[in-house]
Scaffold this active site. Sequence first.
Site, PDB file in Angstrom:
ATOM      1  N   ASN A 168       2.071  -3.137   4.081  1.00  0.00           N
ATOM      2  CA  ASN A 168       1.082  -3.965   3.387  1.00  0.00           C
ATOM      3  C   ASN A 168       0.104  -4.494   4.432  1.00  0.00           C
ATOM      4  O   ASN A 168       0.256  -4.231   5.632  1.00  0.00           O
ATOM      5  CB  ASN A 168       1.776  -5.110   2.626  1.00  0.00           C
ATOM      6  CG  ASN A 168       0.835  -5.794   1.652  1.00  0.00           C
ATOM      7  OD1 ASN A 168       0.074  -5.126   0.953  1.00  0.00           O
ATOM      8  ND2 ASN A 168       0.843  -7.115   1.614  1.00  0.00           N
ATOM      9  N   ASP A 203       0.824  -1.213   0.000  1.00  0.00           N
ATOM     10  CA  ASP A 203       0.000   0.000   0.000  1.00  0.00           C
ATOM     11  C   ASP A 203       0.854   1.257   0.000  1.00  0.00           C
ATOM     12  O   ASP A 203       0.395   2.330  -0.382  1.00  0.00           O
ATOM     13  CB  ASP A 203      -0.909  -0.010   1.225  1.00  0.00           C
ATOM     14  CG  ASP A 203      -1.823  -1.216   1.166  1.00  0.00           C
ATOM     15  OD1 ASP A 203      -2.890  -1.124   0.555  1.00  0.00           O
ATOM     16  OD2 ASP A 203      -1.448  -2.282   1.687  1.00  0.00           O
TER      17      ASP A 203
HETATM   18  O1  MRU Z   1      -7.534  -2.723   3.300  1.00  0.00           O
HETATM   19  P1  MRU Z   1      -7.429  -3.052   1.845  1.00  0.00           P
HETATM   20  O2  MRU Z   1      -8.264  -4.179   1.367  1.00  0.00           O
HETATM   21  O3  MRU Z   1      -7.515  -1.824   0.975  1.00  0.00           O
HETATM   22  O4  MRU Z   1      -5.964  -3.603   1.772  1.00  0.00           O
HETATM   23  C1  MRU Z   1      -5.074  -3.123   0.972  1.00  0.00           C
HETATM   24  C2  MRU Z   1      -4.625  -4.193   0.090  1.00  0.00           C
HETATM   25  O5  MRU Z   1      -5.329  -4.567  -0.817  1.00  0.00           O
HETATM   26  C3  MRU Z   1      -3.401  -4.833   0.359  1.00  0.00           C
HETATM   27  O6  MRU Z   1      -2.723  -4.513   1.482  1.00  0.00           O
HETATM   28  C4  MRU Z   1      -2.629  -5.279  -0.834  1.00  0.00           C
HETATM   29  O7  MRU Z   1      -1.888  -6.360  -0.446  1.00  0.00           O
HETATM   30  C5  MRU Z   1      -1.729  -4.217  -1.412  1.00  0.00           C
HETATM   31  S1  MRU Z   1      -2.511  -3.105  -2.452  1.00  0.00           S
HETATM   32  C6  MRU Z   1      -2.274  -3.793  -4.047  1.00  0.00           C
END
Ligand code: MRU
Length: 369
Positions: free
Chosen positions: A259, A249
């Site tokens: 992440n 993220d």
């Molecule tokens: O809380 P979310 O579902 O928005 O979570 C973020 C993600 O999807 C992840 O952390 C993901 O592994 C990285 S973003 C491609």
Amino acid sequence: MNVNGKWYRAIWPDEHDPETIQIIDQRKLPHRFETVGLTNVEKTIQAIREMYVRGAPLIGATGAWGVYLSMVNMEDGQDPHQYLKTECLKISSARPTAVNLEWAVSAMEKTLLAQENVENWVKTAWVKAVEITEAEVENCRQIGQHGLPLIEEISRKRDGKTVNILTHCNAGWLACVDHGTATAPIYAAFDKGLDVHVWVDETRPLNQGARLTAWELGQHGVPHTVITDNAGGHLMQHGQVDMVIVGTDRTTHTGDVANKVGTYLKALAARDNNVPFYVALPSSTIDWEIEDGVKSIPIETRDPDEVRMVWGLHDKHLVDVLVPPENSPALNIAFDVTPARLVTGLITERGLCKASAAGIRALFPDLSK
Ligand code: MRU
């Protein structure tokens, strides 16, 4: 990518109404496939905050389309510059950890401010939102091409036997408009005919792995198995994981990786078992300011009820079930940070690099500060 044989992206402008942006309501997957039309900023913020859409690159693209919708809805008599500033701030504050949101909204804002004629803002915002979305799709495709040789090499070493890849959360096309980040090399390998199998961490509390990654891999025909979040260490100890690929993220320009919570523990287990641990990301996910990710990346805490409840299909109905005693409090930390030293390498749209300031700078000299 594939949904029951039909090609979809995770966000797209409505073909009949250019003032509506369509998204997939990811809260309902895998049990219901429903789309939702966004027509204004309020709905867009709700979609980001309440996780109809999620995943860093998709949140970024949604933010860009949100700025477009705010231009569509600008009323006569408003001060356009003040309005733009307020709307952009509202959108970019919808979720804190994914850096793509701020990146995309500020790219939209800068592009609009560069236009002298405010009359052109709607058209300009449309063009820029399309550009941001298409660029992310292409970046993810490139990530797939750059990650593919890593899987091919393992496959060669294993004489073509199954390559087992572990992933956490959903860094697939649902999180990224198309292709995905962590999944892009996997789809590329599968499409090339390599024998791959994915261990899918269920990813509590919202189970993005069990619900979304398993669903999209299944739609594409990629062999996979859902495991509990705590099973990865055991599988690694027993030689059943050849590599880990996760998304992110926000990754600092020094290589620390934020992440979905639980990623750090996978990285520790991978290091202890000599399993390569790769992070796939487009450059829009790099934070060029923060030096120390563990200390400084803002980590979102979410509704404790996401921890207390489990959602799923029961008797044809979608239900929430309470797990702990009714009065037990819960803490819902949504992300964690894996220090750069535990990351084998980053897979980006420009190729592979070390998770370090020097490695990242060498690939992105034009973006480095
Ligand atoms: O809380 P979310 O579902 O928005 O979570 C973020 C993600 O999807 C992840 O952390 C993901 O592994 C990285 S973003 C491609």
